[in-house]
Design an enzyme around this catalytic site. Structure first.
Site, short mmCIF file in Angstrom:
data_model
loop_
_atom_site.label_atom_id
_atom_site.label_comp_id
_atom_site.label_asym_id
_atom_site.label_seq_id
_atom_site.Cartn_x
_atom_site.Cartn_y
_atom_site.Cartn_z
N GLU A 1 0.85 -1.20 0.00
CA GLU A 1 0.00 0.00 0.00
C GLU A 1 0.89 1.25 0.00
O GLU A 1 1.80 1.36 0.83
CB GLU A 1 -0.92 -0.03 1.24
CG GLU A 1 -1.64 1.27 1.56
CD GLU A 1 -2.53 1.82 0.43
OE1 GLU A 1 -3.35 1.07 -0.11
OE2 GLU A 1 -2.38 3.01 0.10
N ARG B 1 -20.80 14.85 0.91
CA ARG B 1 -21.00 13.92 2.02
C ARG B 1 -21.18 14.69 3.31
O ARG B 1 -20.38 15.58 3.63
CB ARG B 1 -19.79 13.01 2.14
CG ARG B 1 -19.95 11.92 3.17
CD ARG B 1 -18.60 11.41 3.61
NE ARG B 1 -17.98 12.32 4.56
CZ ARG B 1 -16.66 12.41 4.75
NH1 ARG B 1 -15.84 11.70 4.05
NH2 ARG B 1 -16.18 13.24 5.64
C1 LIG Z 1 -20.29 8.00 -2.91
C2 LIG Z 1 -19.97 6.56 -2.99
C3 LIG Z 1 -20.78 5.66 -2.32
C4 LIG Z 1 -20.54 4.30 -2.43
N1 LIG Z 1 -21.38 3.45 -1.80
C5 LIG Z 1 -21.19 2.12 -1.93
C6 LIG Z 1 -22.08 1.21 -1.28
O1 LIG Z 1 -23.02 1.62 -0.60
N2 LIG Z 1 -21.85 -0.13 -1.42
C7 LIG Z 1 -20.80 -0.62 -2.18
O2 LIG Z 1 -20.67 -1.85 -2.28
N3 LIG Z 1 -19.93 0.23 -2.79
C8 LIG Z 1 -20.10 1.57 -2.69
N4 LIG Z 1 -19.23 2.44 -3.29
C9 LIG Z 1 -18.11 1.90 -4.09
C10 LIG Z 1 -16.91 1.51 -3.23
O3 LIG Z 1 -16.58 2.52 -2.33
C11 LIG Z 1 -15.69 1.23 -4.13
O4 LIG Z 1 -16.07 0.42 -5.20
C12 LIG Z 1 -14.59 0.53 -3.34
O5 LIG Z 1 -14.26 1.25 -2.18
C13 LIG Z 1 -13.34 0.37 -4.23
O6 LIG Z 1 -12.31 -0.22 -3.49
P1 LIG Z 1 -10.90 -0.56 -4.17
O7 LIG Z 1 -10.12 -1.23 -3.11
O8 LIG Z 1 -11.09 -1.25 -5.46
O9 LIG Z 1 -10.25 0.87 -4.54
P2 LIG Z 1 -9.69 2.01 -3.56
O10 LIG Z 1 -10.54 2.18 -2.38
O11 LIG Z 1 -9.46 3.19 -4.43
O12 LIG Z 1 -8.27 1.46 -3.06
C14 LIG Z 1 -7.10 1.48 -3.84
C15 LIG Z 1 -5.90 1.43 -2.91
O13 LIG Z 1 -4.72 1.23 -3.70
C16 LIG Z 1 -3.69 2.09 -3.21
N5 LIG Z 1 -2.77 2.30 -4.34
C17 LIG Z 1 -3.02 2.96 -5.49
N6 LIG Z 1 -1.95 2.94 -6.30
C18 LIG Z 1 -0.98 2.23 -5.63
C19 LIG Z 1 0.36 1.85 -5.97
N7 LIG Z 1 0.91 2.17 -7.14
N8 LIG Z 1 1.06 1.16 -5.06
C20 LIG Z 1 0.51 0.77 -3.87
N9 LIG Z 1 -0.75 1.12 -3.50
C21 LIG Z 1 -1.50 1.82 -4.38
C22 LIG Z 1 -4.45 3.34 -2.78
O14 LIG Z 1 -3.67 4.12 -1.88
C23 LIG Z 1 -5.69 2.73 -2.14
O15 LIG Z 1 -5.49 2.44 -0.78
C24 LIG Z 1 -19.44 3.82 -3.20
C25 LIG Z 1 -18.59 4.72 -3.84
C26 LIG Z 1 -18.86 6.08 -3.74
C27 LIG Z 1 -17.95 7.02 -4.46
#
Ligand SMILES: Cc1cc2nc3c(=O)[nH]c(=O)nc-3n(C[C@H](O)[C@H](O)[C@H](O)COP(=O)(O)OP(=O)(O)OC[C@H]3O[C@@H](n4cnc5c(N)ncnc54)[C@H](O)[C@@H]3O)c2cc1C
Length: 433
Positions: free
Chosen positions: A45, A198
């Site tokens: 991370e 939010r």
């Molecule tokens: C307003 C809103 C409401 C939502 N409500 C819901 C809901 O009610 N229910 C639901 O299921 N979903 C909901 N979602 C969707 C959900 O929040 C996301 O789909 C989910 O959090 C995505 O997670 P992720 O781990 O794929 O990406 P991210 O949360 O973006 O995590 C990516 C991680 O990778 C790290 N990273 C990036 N590049 C690198 C690198 N090169 N090297 C090392 N680390 C790196 C970042 O620092 C981060 O920690 C909502 C989204 C929004 C915007």
């Protein structure tokens, strides 16, 4: 409901897996893998510390099923609110256009819908991943990747090599960009023209007004819908907080996708001027200086999620609008399916077969969920006029089971989303190969 006993990985001690990103997607994949017994799971991370910001998040029945497989639904329940009802209301006068009972979801699909604070969900996943033996390396930014060698260049750490790399690096995924470039494709996230505000209110702020007290006491998710915008609101933190998130068409120039950009309360109140009194009373209570606004972007469906033994997962693979509450849920399913399929491999030579099956099972379903979220936004954000009046009639009919333009409350969409046990499906599909 008890967690299913998951068969352990055949290469538990031999296969090494690197997960990029400790968001909900990365942590879900780490838990999905470590709960199958994989002993060499390392999460990289960029951030120096782990801490999820943000607001409430809905945990739909299909996500509850995955969290049960992971063994963490029970610990999440303590501060969760179990939704009984979803209500769609007209922005201007609070008239109810549609009411969907969530009370019987458990009977139909085995699990209800909970709403939790995002930080609680994130913490529960992290604790479980570490408990199961996954290693977390913070301050570990992945700078480059070699797809053929399944190795990565990590800032300050040098080169690391794994048998499989899971790229859960979010909507701005650098690994996806490199993967697409190798195929001669341009990686582009698309501004949707939508932004989100939010607000979280505390119980003390709402208790003395009977209208607002009812809002925080009732286990109901309300969506007030109006021209170019809608607002979702529901109680969180065992009814001690009230979560309000708008999505609205906005001039998003200058806005980032971070959840940390402070916004002007005055501009927000002007944006929703003319919306019903109950909602406006809530918005006026937004604590000065704590309001956040960010831009919402998506990605068009990708031509593929794989390059050699590197697989995309979560928002990196299927960034979505939030309108049917499936972004994190689909990421959770990705993690559970990946763990199931890799657990079936009897030699590292079988990894490509497992990853191809992962892509085949997950991509169609996640791309479809993204499309459902987009069409829901279009339906909810109609300007006032004859089309909106026809939509309102459809929403009213949908309360008694007819097809709904709001796919979150639509029976057929719920059936497709909530009834499938993706772990069982993945196990059966691998066995057929
Ligand atoms: C307003 C809103 C409401 C939502 N409500 C819901 C809901 O009610 N229910 C639901 O299921 N979903 C909901 N979602 C969707 C959900 O929040 C996301 O789909 C989910 O959090 C995505 O997670 P992720 O781990 O794929 O990406 P991210 O949360 O973006 O995590 C990516 C991680 O990778 C790290 N990273 C990036 N590049 C690198 C690198 N090169 N090297 C090392 N680390 C790196 C970042 O620092 C981060 O920690 C909502 C989204 C929004 C915007």
């Amino acid at each position: 409901m008890a967690a299913t006993l998951l068969p352990k990985a055949r290469l538990a001690g031999q296969m090494s897996i690197g997960v990029v990103g400790a968001g909900i997607g990365g942590l879900a994949s780490a838990v999905g893998l470590a709960s199958r017994g994989f002993q060499h799971v390392t999460i990289y991370e960029s951030a120096p510390e782990i801490g999820e910001v943000g607001a409430g998040i809905q945990v739909a029945p299909n996500f509850c099923r995955v969290l049960t497989h992971f063994g963490i639904l029970e610990r999440l329940k303590r501060d969760a609110v179990r939704l009984e009802q979803a209500s769609v209301r007209r922005y201007v006068n609070d008239e109810q256009l549609n009411s969907t009972s969530f009370a019987n979801l458990e009977k139909e699909y085995g699990y209800p819908t909970f709403v939790v604070h995002r930080a609680d969900l994130h913490r529960a996943l992290l604790e479980r991943a570490l408990e199961l033996g996954a290693k977390l390396r913070t301050n570990s930014h992945v700078e480059d990747i070699d797809f053929e060698k399944t190795s990565m260049q990590i800032k300050g750490l040098g080169t690391v090599k794994h048998d499989v790399i899971v790229a859960a690096d979010g909507i701005k995924s650098g690994i996806r960009a490199k993967m697409m470039a190798r195929r001669g494709e341009i990686d582009e996230t698309i501004p949707t023209g939508e932004a989100a505000y939010r607000v979280i209110l505390k119980r003390e702020q709402m208790e003395n007004d009977p209208d607002l007290k009812r809002l925080i006491d009732e286990p109901t998710a309300i969506r007030w819908i109006g021209p170019d915008a809608h607002i979702v609101a529901y109680p969180i933190k065992a009814h001690n907080g009230y979560n309000i998130v708008s999505t609205h068409i906005s001039n998003t120039v200058g806005l980032t996708e971070d959840w940390t950009a402070r916004a002007s309360k005055e501009i927000m109140l002007k944006r929703f001027d003319g919306w019903n009194d109950k909602l406006m009373k809530c918005l006026r209570l937004a604590p000065e200086g704590e309001l956040v606004e960010w831009a919402l972007r998506i990605h068009l469906p990708l031509s593929g999620w794989l390059d050699h033994n590197v697989a995309l997962l979560g928002d990196a693979a299927h960034a979505t609008l939030p309108h049917i509450a499936q972004g994190a849920a689909q990421a959770g399913e990705d993690g559970a399916v990946l763990g199931t399929l890799l657990a079936r491999c009897t030699s590292v030579e079988e990894i490509p077969k497992a990853l191809k099956t992962y892509e085949r099972l997950r991509k169609a379903r996640a791309d479809w969920a993204v499309a459902m979220a987009k069409s829901t936004g279009e339906a909810l954000h109609m300007p006032d006029g004859p089309q909106q009046a026809a939509r309102d009639e459809q929403l009213k009919k949908a309360s008694t089971g007819a097809t709904s333009p709001d796919k979150w409350g639509d029976k057929a969409t719920q059936q497709k989303l909530y009834s499938l046990d993706v772990v069982q499906q993945a196990d059966q599909e691998f066995a057929k190969l």
